[in-house]
Design a protein around this motif. Sequence first.
Motif, PDB file in Angstrom:
ATOM      1  N   GLU A 103       0.837  -1.200   0.000  1.00  0.00           N
ATOM      2  CA  GLU A 103       0.000   0.000   0.000  1.00  0.00           C
ATOM      3  C   GLU A 103       0.878   1.258   0.000  1.00  0.00           C
ATOM      4  O   GLU A 103       0.634   2.205  -0.748  1.00  0.00           O
ATOM      5  CB  GLU A 103      -0.904   0.014   1.236  1.00  0.00           C
ATOM      6  N   ALA A 104       1.918   1.261   0.826  1.00  0.00           N
ATOM      7  CA  ALA A 104       2.810   2.421   0.922  1.00  0.00           C
ATOM      8  C   ALA A 104       3.531   2.672  -0.397  1.00  0.00           C
ATOM      9  O   ALA A 104       3.655   3.812  -0.842  1.00  0.00           O
ATOM     10  CB  ALA A 104       3.808   2.212   2.052  1.00  0.00           C
ATOM     11  N   LEU A 105       4.008   1.609  -1.028  1.00  0.00           N
ATOM     12  CA  LEU A 105       4.711   1.774  -2.305  1.00  0.00           C
ATOM     13  C   LEU A 105       3.780   2.303  -3.384  1.00  0.00           C
ATOM     14  O   LEU A 105       4.172   3.152  -4.187  1.00  0.00           O
ATOM     15  CB  LEU A 105       5.351   0.454  -2.727  1.00  0.00           C
ATOM     16  N   GLN A 106       2.548   1.822  -3.389  1.00  0.00           N
ATOM     17  CA  GLN A 106       1.577   2.312  -4.370  1.00  0.00           C
ATOM     18  C   GLN A 106       1.273   3.789  -4.120  1.00  0.00           C
ATOM     19  O   GLN A 106       1.196   4.583  -5.066  1.00  0.00           O
ATOM     20  CB  GLN A 106       0.300   1.482  -4.313  1.00  0.00           C
ATOM     21  N   ALA A 107       1.141   4.180  -2.853  1.00  0.00           N
ATOM     22  CA  ALA A 107       0.832   5.573  -2.525  1.00  0.00           C
ATOM     23  C   ALA A 107       1.960   6.522  -2.938  1.00  0.00           C
ATOM     24  O   ALA A 107       1.703   7.671  -3.300  1.00  0.00           O
ATOM     25  CB  ALA A 107       0.562   5.713  -1.025  1.00  0.00           C
ATOM     26  N   THR A 108       3.189   6.053  -2.905  1.00  0.00           N
ATOM     27  CA  THR A 108       4.319   6.921  -3.259  1.00  0.00           C
ATOM     28  C   THR A 108       4.559   6.994  -4.765  1.00  0.00           C
ATOM     29  O   THR A 108       5.293   7.861  -5.228  1.00  0.00           O
ATOM     30  CB  THR A 108       5.625   6.435  -2.616  1.00  0.00           C
ATOM     31  N   GLY A 109       3.975   6.064  -5.508  1.00  0.00           N
ATOM     32  CA  GLY A 109       4.246   6.008  -6.940  1.00  0.00           C
ATOM     33  C   GLY A 109       5.512   5.225  -7.257  1.00  0.00           C
ATOM     34  O   GLY A 109       6.093   5.369  -8.337  1.00  0.00           O
ATOM     35  N   ALA A 110       5.943   4.394  -6.320  1.00  0.00           N
ATOM     36  CA  ALA A 110       7.120   3.552  -6.564  1.00  0.00           C
ATOM     37  C   ALA A 110       6.831   2.617  -7.724  1.00  0.00           C
ATOM     38  O   ALA A 110       5.679   2.278  -8.006  1.00  0.00           O
ATOM     39  CB  ALA A 110       7.450   2.748  -5.313  1.00  0.00           C
ATOM     40  N   ARG A 111       7.894   2.224  -8.407  1.00  0.00           N
ATOM     41  CA  ARG A 111       7.713   1.306  -9.535  1.00  0.00           C
ATOM     42  C   ARG A 111       8.800   0.239  -9.514  1.00  0.00           C
ATOM     43  O   ARG A 111       9.913   0.474  -9.058  1.00  0.00           O
ATOM     44  CB  ARG A 111       7.712   2.068 -10.848  1.00  0.00           C
ATOM     45  N   VAL A 112       8.432  -0.912  -9.996  1.00  0.00           N
ATOM     46  CA  VAL A 112       9.376  -2.024 -10.114  1.00  0.00           C
ATOM     47  C   VAL A 112       9.934  -2.002 -11.525  1.00  0.00           C
ATOM     48  O   VAL A 112       9.181  -1.940 -12.495  1.00  0.00           O
ATOM     49  CB  VAL A 112       8.690  -3.376  -9.807  1.00  0.00           C
ATOM     50  N   VAL A 113      11.253  -2.013 -11.625  1.00  0.00           N
ATOM     51  CA  VAL A 113      11.907  -1.958 -12.932  1.00  0.00           C
ATOM     52  C   VAL A 113      12.881  -3.118 -13.069  1.00  0.00           C
ATOM     53  O   VAL A 113      13.449  -3.597 -12.090  1.00  0.00           O
ATOM     54  CB  VAL A 113      12.657  -0.624 -13.142  1.00  0.00           C
ATOM     55  N   ALA A 114      13.058  -3.563 -14.300  1.00  0.00           N
ATOM     56  CA  ALA A 114      14.056  -4.594 -14.585  1.00  0.00           C
ATOM     57  C   ALA A 114      15.433  -3.942 -14.490  1.00  0.00           C
ATOM     58  O   ALA A 114      15.656  -2.849 -14.998  1.00  0.00           O
ATOM     59  CB  ALA A 114      13.839  -5.177 -15.966  1.00  0.00           C
ATOM     60  N   HIS A 115      16.331  -4.598 -13.815  1.00  0.00           N
ATOM     61  CA  HIS A 115      17.700  -4.104 -13.655  1.00  0.00           C
ATOM     62  C   HIS A 115      18.625  -5.091 -14.339  1.00  0.00           C
ATOM     63  O   HIS A 115      18.466  -6.297 -14.200  1.00  0.00           O
ATOM     64  CB  HIS A 115      18.047  -4.000 -12.172  1.00  0.00           C
ATOM     65  N   GLY A 116      19.559  -4.570 -15.076  1.00  0.00           N
ATOM     66  CA  GLY A 116      20.523  -5.437 -15.750  1.00  0.00           C
ATOM     67  C   GLY A 116      21.372  -6.190 -14.737  1.00  0.00           C
ATOM     68  O   GLY A 116      20.843  -6.809 -13.828  1.00  0.00           O
ATOM     69  N   ARG A 117      22.636  -6.070 -14.830  1.00  0.00           N
ATOM     70  CA  ARG A 117      23.504  -6.792 -13.914  1.00  0.00           C
ATOM     71  C   ARG A 117      24.613  -5.876 -13.427  1.00  0.00           C
ATOM     72  O   ARG A 117      25.111  -5.040 -14.170  1.00  0.00           O
ATOM     73  CB  ARG A 117      24.092  -8.014 -14.617  1.00  0.00           C
ATOM     74  N   ASN A 118      24.992  -6.058 -12.161  1.00  0.00           N
ATOM     75  CA  ASN A 118      26.116  -5.313 -11.607  1.00  0.00           C
ATOM     76  C   ASN A 118      27.417  -6.010 -11.991  1.00  0.00           C
ATOM     77  O   ASN A 118      27.456  -7.235 -12.161  1.00  0.00           O
ATOM     78  CB  ASN A 118      26.029  -5.243 -10.082  1.00  0.00           C
ATOM     79  N   HIS A 119      28.488  -5.240 -12.071  1.00  0.00           N
ATOM     80  CA  HIS A 119      29.814  -5.821 -12.286  1.00  0.00           C
ATOM     81  C   HIS A 119      30.343  -6.302 -10.942  1.00  0.00           C
ATOM     82  O   HIS A 119      30.151  -5.635  -9.919  1.00  0.00           O
ATOM     83  CB  HIS A 119      30.764  -4.776 -12.877  1.00  0.00           C
ATOM     84  N   LYS A 120      31.008  -7.454 -10.933  1.00  0.00           N
ATOM     85  CA  LYS A 120      31.593  -8.003  -9.712  1.00  0.00           C
ATOM     86  C   LYS A 120      33.106  -7.814  -9.746  1.00  0.00           C
ATOM     87  O   LYS A 120      33.727  -7.931 -10.800  1.00  0.00           O
ATOM     88  CB  LYS A 120      31.301  -9.499  -9.581  1.00  0.00           C
ATOM     89  N   TYR A 121      33.677  -7.569  -8.568  1.00  0.00           N
ATOM     90  CA  TYR A 121      35.123  -7.464  -8.401  1.00  0.00           C
ATOM     91  C   TYR A 121      35.520  -8.252  -7.166  1.00  0.00           C
ATOM     92  O   TYR A 121      34.755  -8.359  -6.210  1.00  0.00           O
ATOM     93  CB  TYR A 121      35.549  -6.002  -8.241  1.00  0.00           C
ATOM     94  N   ALA A 122      36.725  -8.821  -7.180  1.00  0.00           N
ATOM     95  CA  ALA A 122      37.212  -9.607  -6.050  1.00  0.00           C
ATOM     96  C   ALA A 122      38.710  -9.378  -5.879  1.00  0.00           C
ATOM     97  O   ALA A 122      39.441  -9.214  -6.858  1.00  0.00           O
ATOM     98  CB  ALA A 122      36.939 -11.096  -6.282  1.00  0.00           C
ATOM     99  N   ALA A 123      39.148  -9.362  -4.618  1.00  0.00           N
ATOM    100  CA  ALA A 123      40.573  -9.198  -4.333  1.00  0.00           C
ATOM    101  C   ALA A 123      40.947 -10.031  -3.122  1.00  0.00           C
ATOM    102  O   ALA A 123      40.164 -10.164  -2.179  1.00  0.00           O
ATOM    103  CB  ALA A 123      40.914  -7.734  -4.082  1.00  0.00           C
ATOM    104  N   TYR A 124      42.136 -10.596  -3.161  1.00  0.00           N
ATOM    105  CA  TYR A 124      42.716 -11.272  -2.009  1.00  0.00           C
ATOM    106  C   TYR A 124      43.461 -10.228  -1.194  1.00  0.00           C
ATOM    107  O   TYR A 124      44.148  -9.376  -1.748  1.00  0.00           O
ATOM    108  CB  TYR A 124      43.674 -12.375  -2.463  1.00  0.00           C
TER     109      TYR A 124
END
Length: 193
Positions: free
Chosen positions: A146-167
Motif C-alpha cells: 500500500e505504501a509503495l503504491q501511494a508513493t508512486g514507486a515502480r518495479v523496474v528490470a535491472h541489468g547486472r552489476n559488475h563483480k570485483y574480487a581481491a585477495y
Amino acid sequence: MATPDAHNTPYEESLEPSRLVLLDEVPANAQTRPQGRAFRLAAARGVRGIVAHSDPEPRARPTAHGPELVLPGHYGTIYQAKGMDCPGKTRPRHLTLLPDGSVLHDRAMSKVRNGERGRGGVERRPVTLGARPRDEGEAGRGWPEEALQATGARVVAHGRNHKYAAYTGPRTGRRLIATSHPYPKADQGDAAA
C-alpha cells in the motif's frame, strides 16, 4: 568463487564494502588512498577476501522539467585501479524505485513484513514520500505494498552489476578467482564482463 584457503567465513574472513563517500570537492583520484587503507586494515584483522560490486545503470527521478539524474551509474573504476579481479556480472533482477530515484531493496521491505529489527527506518522512507504511516499494531504484511503504491514507486528490470574480487593479506598477488574478465568500460555497453 574459489578462495585460496578453501573457505572464507563471511563477515570475518571475507567482506563486501558498502560505500566510499567523499565530498564533491575531493579530487577523483583521491579515492584510492582511503580504499587502500581500508584493505590494509581489513587484512590486519584477518580478512582475506574483498568482494565489491558496481552498478552501471543510471537512475533518475521525474521532475516537472523532465528526468533528473540521481545516480550516473559506474563501472568500478576504483576497483580497477586497485587491480581487483573481475569475475563477471551478477544475475539480472528487479528493483523497486522510489520517486526520489532511490532503491528500496526487497530485504529492507521484508523487515517490515516480518516485524524485524531495523524496520523503523525502512517505514519512514515511503512516509516521507507521501505514504501514510503504519498504524501501531497494524500487521506489516499489507502495509508495504500500500505504501509503495501511494508513493508512486515502480518495479523496474535491472541489468547486472559488475563483480570485483581481491585477495588481501600476506603473500599479496594471490587471487580469489581462477579467471578474470577484461575490465568493463562505459563505452563497451552491456557486452563487457
